[in-house]
Scaffold this active site. Structure first.
Site, short mmCIF file in Angstrom:
data_model
loop_
_atom_site.label_atom_id
_atom_site.label_comp_id
_atom_site.label_asym_id
_atom_site.label_seq_id
_atom_site.Cartn_x
_atom_site.Cartn_y
_atom_site.Cartn_z
CG ASP A 24 18.76 -13.24 -8.82
OD1 ASP A 24 18.30 -12.13 -9.15
OD2 ASP A 24 18.39 -13.84 -7.80
CG ASP A 66 19.88 -12.71 -4.33
OD1 ASP A 66 18.68 -12.47 -4.07
OD2 ASP A 66 20.56 -13.56 -3.69
CG HIS A 68 21.23 -11.17 0.18
ND1 HIS A 68 19.85 -11.09 0.26
CD2 HIS A 68 21.48 -12.29 -0.56
CE1 HIS A 68 19.31 -12.11 -0.39
NE2 HIS A 68 20.27 -12.85 -0.90
CG HIS A 72 19.96 -11.38 4.07
ND1 HIS A 72 19.24 -12.52 3.79
CD2 HIS A 72 19.12 -10.34 3.86
CE1 HIS A 72 18.02 -12.17 3.40
NE2 HIS A 72 17.92 -10.87 3.42
CG HIS A 101 24.03 -15.69 -1.72
ND1 HIS A 101 23.49 -16.25 -0.59
CD2 HIS A 101 22.99 -15.13 -2.39
CE1 HIS A 101 22.19 -16.04 -0.57
NE2 HIS A 101 21.84 -15.36 -1.65
CE LYS A 126 15.76 -11.73 -6.99
NZ LYS A 126 16.55 -12.56 -6.07
CB CYS A 171 15.49 -16.10 -7.92
SG CYS A 171 16.09 -15.80 -6.23
C1 VGL Z 1 18.71 -17.39 -5.06
C2 VGL Z 1 18.94 -18.61 -3.13
C3 VGL Z 1 19.25 -17.48 -2.43
C4 VGL Z 1 18.39 -17.37 -6.54
C5 VGL Z 1 19.00 -16.24 -4.38
O1 VGL Z 1 18.78 -16.41 -7.22
O2 VGL Z 1 17.77 -18.33 -7.01
N1 VGL Z 1 18.66 -18.56 -4.45
N2 VGL Z 1 19.28 -16.29 -3.07
ZN ZN Z 2 19.97 -14.61 -2.08
#
Ligand code: VGL
Ligand code: ZN
Length: 224
Positions: A24, A66, A68, A72, A101, A126, A171
């Site tokens: 990410d 990431d 979404h 979401h 985000h 994801k 993550c």
């Molecule tokens: C993440 C919170 C929500 C991450 C992703 O990449 O760690 N954290 N979505």
């Molecule tokens: Zn996320």
């Protein structure tokens, strides 16, 4: 558990059974982004250097992203009267709600332009199921649907996975823990990751849980 208390593996030589998972590294997790991770941009150059080592030694580099849909269920904005950081524990969501985000197709969902994405063989997206979050690169938070990452790595005969990127306590952490459950030997590149630490203490408990699960820690200097 502090980063300073960890012991690091030494003299790691990368081969074709190794994979580097870069988690990410997207604009929304950078210091100016929607879900900023402190100093998240400071690890990019070192991640690129390690990715080069993997490619030069026939290791496999994989990125996660990431990704979404808008509205979401992990976003505080999807509920009335909720703020980012509020607690919410329901199947597949939580322990806290996030600001909007990494919405599919937006600038914030793009990889940082300095990240050498050309070194990667695959990108695993994801979090695109609106009702379920996916901190792990392997499987969604309800532990039901796989992303396909384990299948990809197994089909390439990968034995060891090395994890870096954002965020340490979400993550990266969940990907590392699931990596063990999927049968890989897991190495955590502690100084190539940065954490959110919400709720406070989550960085420390993540390190502790990873150590207890048999995950090994490596520094960027560990590679020969
Ligand atoms: C993440 C919170 C929500 C991450 C992703 O990449 O760690 N954290 N979505
Ligand atoms: Zn996320």
């Amino acid at each position: 558990m502090n980063i300073e208390n960890l012991t690091f593996q030494k003299k790691i030589k990368i081969n074709s059974n190794d994979s580097l998972l870069i988690i990410d590294m997207q604009y929304d997790f950078m210091p100016m982004g929607a879900l900023p991770v402190k100093e998240g941009d400071q690890i990019i150059d070192d991640i690129n250097l390690i990715a080069e080592i993997f490619r030069n030694n026939n290791g496999i580099v994989v990125l996660t992203q990431d990704w979404h849909p808008k509205n979401h269920k992990s976003f505080a904005s999807s509920y009335s009267g909720r703020e980012p950081g509020d607690e919410l524990r329901s199947e597949g969501i939580g322990p806290i709600l996030w600001p909007d985000h990494c919405v599919q197709g937006t600038q914030g969902a793009k990889f940082h332009r300095k990240l050498k994405t050309d070194l990667a063989k695959a990108i695993i997206r994801k979090g695109y199921n609106i009702d379920v979050d996916s901190y792990s690169g392997f499987i969604e938070n309800d532990k039901k649907s796989e992303t396909g990452l384990a299948g990809l790595l197994k089909s390439l005969n990968i034995k060891r996975i090395f994890i870096c990127g954002l965020a340490l306590d979400y993550c990266c952490y969940f990907t590392a823990m699931d990596g063990i459950d999927f049968g890989f030997e897991v190495y955590f590149l502690v100084n190539l990751t940065k954490g959110i630490d919400l709720p406070p203490g989550s960085i420390s408990s993540s390190l502790e849980n990873m150590k207890n699960k048999g995950i090994k820690f490596v520094a960027k200097e560990s590679f020969v």
